[in-house]
Scaffold this active site. Structure first.
Site, PDB file in Angstrom:
ATOM      1  N   ALA A  13       0.816  -1.216   0.000  1.00 33.57           N
ATOM      2  CA  ALA A  13       0.000   0.000   0.000  1.00 33.57           C
ATOM      3  C   ALA A  13       0.851   1.267   0.000  1.00 33.57           C
ATOM      4  O   ALA A  13       0.322   2.355  -0.144  1.00 33.57           O
ATOM      5  CB  ALA A  13      -0.932   0.004   1.210  1.00 33.57           C
ATOM      6  N   GLU A  88       7.539  -1.169   9.855  1.00 31.27           N
ATOM      7  CA  GLU A  88       7.255  -2.560  10.253  1.00 31.27           C
ATOM      8  C   GLU A  88       6.771  -2.609  11.712  1.00 31.27           C
ATOM      9  O   GLU A  88       7.175  -3.454  12.505  1.00 31.27           O
ATOM     10  CB  GLU A  88       8.479  -3.451  10.042  1.00 31.27           C
ATOM     11  CG  GLU A  88       9.011  -3.456   8.626  1.00 31.27           C
ATOM     12  CD  GLU A  88       8.036  -4.009   7.588  1.00 31.27           C
ATOM     13  OE1 GLU A  88       7.112  -4.757   7.966  1.00 31.27           O
ATOM     14  OE2 GLU A  88       8.203  -3.694   6.398  1.00 31.27           O
TER      15      GLU A  88
END
Length: 194
Positions: A13, A88
């Site tokens: 994304a 992350e």
């Protein structure tokens, strides 16, 4: 007052691209930032945040026992930090999310976290769950399913493109291992089969 932000999305994304753009915006204005990324995520090299668009930046890799607040406060003491950015973020522990919240609340440093909300089985990652609970702002970054709908799920696939239904929650991979899908197509491929 500084805030804790959680930018979440499915795979592909543009989360890392968005993080790197935010970092660039701060630095372009002469402000100092600190970047963290999960040590387990080493596709572009350990301690590197890389985007599929080809941009990258060095970051401090974190493990489950890394004290992010201590590192950030040490850096802030050397020269003021305008912002802390975490890539992350799904791999953060609950304690690390609380450390980041304390950076906002007690040290007045904004923290922007970017990561996946759910794993390949549709379950929350521990770091994501804690961020969903504690973040001041939740921002969804949009991605697109193969049908054109909004992709919200991450399907793990094998070499033949078949859905993988079992395995470790943490398995690093890119387009060869994961496909971003809408919930409908995710459910069809994981429950009904390929």
């Amino acid at each position: 007052m500084a805030k804790l932000y959680f930018y979440y999305a499915s795979m592909n994304a543009g989360k890392s691209t968005t993080l790197l753009q935010a970092d660039f915006n701060y630095r372009e204005r002469g402000m100092r930032t600190l970047l963290f990324t999960a040590g387990v995520h080493d596709r572009g090299g350990r301690g590197v945040i890389d985007s599929r668009l080809g941009i990258r930046a060095n970051a401090v890799p974190f493990e489950a026992d890394t004290d992010l607040r201590l590192i950030a406060e040490d850096e802030h003491f050397k020269a003021p930090l305008a912002c802390v950015l975490v890539d992350e973020a799904q791999f953060l522990s609950a304690d690390q999310v609380r450390q980041l919240a304390a950076l906002c609340d007690e040290d007045d440093i904004p923290v922007l976290c970017y990561g996946l909300r759910t794993d390949f089985q549709g379950r929350l990652f521990p770091g994501s769950a804690e961020l969903l609970a504690l973040a001041d702002s939740l921002i969804e970054i949009k991605s697109v399913c193969e049908c054109g709908r909004k992709a919200t799920m991450n399907l793990r696939v094998d070499a033949a493109g078949n859905a993988v239904r079992e395995g470790a929650q943490r398995e690093i991979g890119g387009n060869e291992r994961y496909v971003a899908l809408c919930r409908r197509h995710f459910m069809q491929r994981t429950i009904a089969g390929d």
